[in-house]
Enzyme design. Sequence first.
Site, PDB file in Angstrom:
ATOM      1  N   GLN A  45      -4.876  -1.617   9.303  1.00 46.05           N
ATOM      2  CA  GLN A  45      -4.784  -2.961   8.727  1.00 46.05           C
ATOM      3  C   GLN A  45      -5.380  -3.993   9.693  1.00 46.05           C
ATOM      4  OE1 GLN A  45      -3.667  -3.439   5.585  1.00 46.05           O
ATOM      5  NE2 GLN A  45      -4.121  -5.607   5.716  1.00 46.05           N
ATOM      6  N   LYS A  72       0.838  -1.201   0.000  1.00 46.92           N
ATOM      7  CA  LYS A  72       0.000   0.000   0.000  1.00 46.92           C
ATOM      8  C   LYS A  72       0.878   1.257   0.000  1.00 46.92           C
ATOM      9  CE  LYS A  72      -3.834  -2.510   2.008  1.00 46.92           C
ATOM     10  NZ  LYS A  72      -4.694  -2.876   3.148  1.00 46.92           N
ATOM     11  N   ASP A  98     -11.201   2.455   3.389  1.00 51.23           N
ATOM     12  CA  ASP A  98     -11.489   1.020   3.279  1.00 51.23           C
ATOM     13  C   ASP A  98     -12.995   0.764   3.124  1.00 51.23           C
ATOM     14  OD1 ASP A  98      -9.326  -0.776   3.272  1.00 51.23           O
ATOM     15  OD2 ASP A  98      -8.945  -0.475   5.410  1.00 51.23           O
TER      16      ASP A  98
END
Length: 280
Positions: A92, A48, A115
């Site tokens: 995460q 990422k 997200d």
Amino acid sequence: MTLIDGKTVAAAVKDRIAEEVKENGYTPGLAVIIVGNDPASRVYVNNKKKACEYCGFHSEEYALAENTTQGELIALIEKLNCDEKIDGILCQLPLPKHLDEKAVIEAISPAKDVDAFCEADVGKVMIGNYTFSPCTPAGVMELLKFYNIDVSGKNAVVIGRSNIVGKPMAMLLLHANATVTICHSKTQNLKEICRGADIVVSAVGRIGAVTADMVKEGAVVIDVGINRNAEGKLQGDVDFENVKEKASFITPVPGGVGPMTIAVLMQNTLKAYKSNKKIK
Ligand code: GUN
């Protein structure tokens, strides 16, 4: 059989983003939080960060110790919620067991939830009017679009019902007018259901979850699974070698859906930047 090349499609998406960012002098910022030492999470976070660099984004990594408290993590998120350099915040998952994942997700400002994990974003995805796309499912839809795979009226079977992949995947296929069936660990006649599918999306997380006898001749097979085999190599859910003989289109692992997840994350971060800066 056509092998779906996620790496190339993801690179095209990121190239478009990089160009737009450069041309306009945009400075989107993504904060990535990782807690503990999960090796798979470390790889994803590194990828990422690399994608941010590629797209010309500002990125900040917060690598927190395994024993970080809920209070410390929430305090960091609240600080980033108010940080003007940061447009997107990503924590995460999975988090260490002592942390409350749901509370952490909800602490991220919906304006920065790149997200699309928070309840408000999930609800918007269900209704079909959303800004942030669920990254992995939207990545799958981009692949289908790129290869001109018609979804409307087709039987699509999603195996897996997670909040991150299975459920939003089913919604996006439904919005594209597929007839969608969601299968899961309690499904009794999985093989029969899959054999009726024009499109199979596997998001199980188990090697061998989809075998050739479950797949109709000419079906489109999308493998979202990322597993490690006995030799430590990445392997999807699908028995690729045998299923590819029957599929019309199939994604490899690695190099299929994975790169697309990150490309959509970049799209979401650019959207967050424009929305935060009130750019049309
Ligand atoms: N863990 C597995 N996939 C994801 C993802 O897309 N985002 C985050 N934050 N964590 C994950």
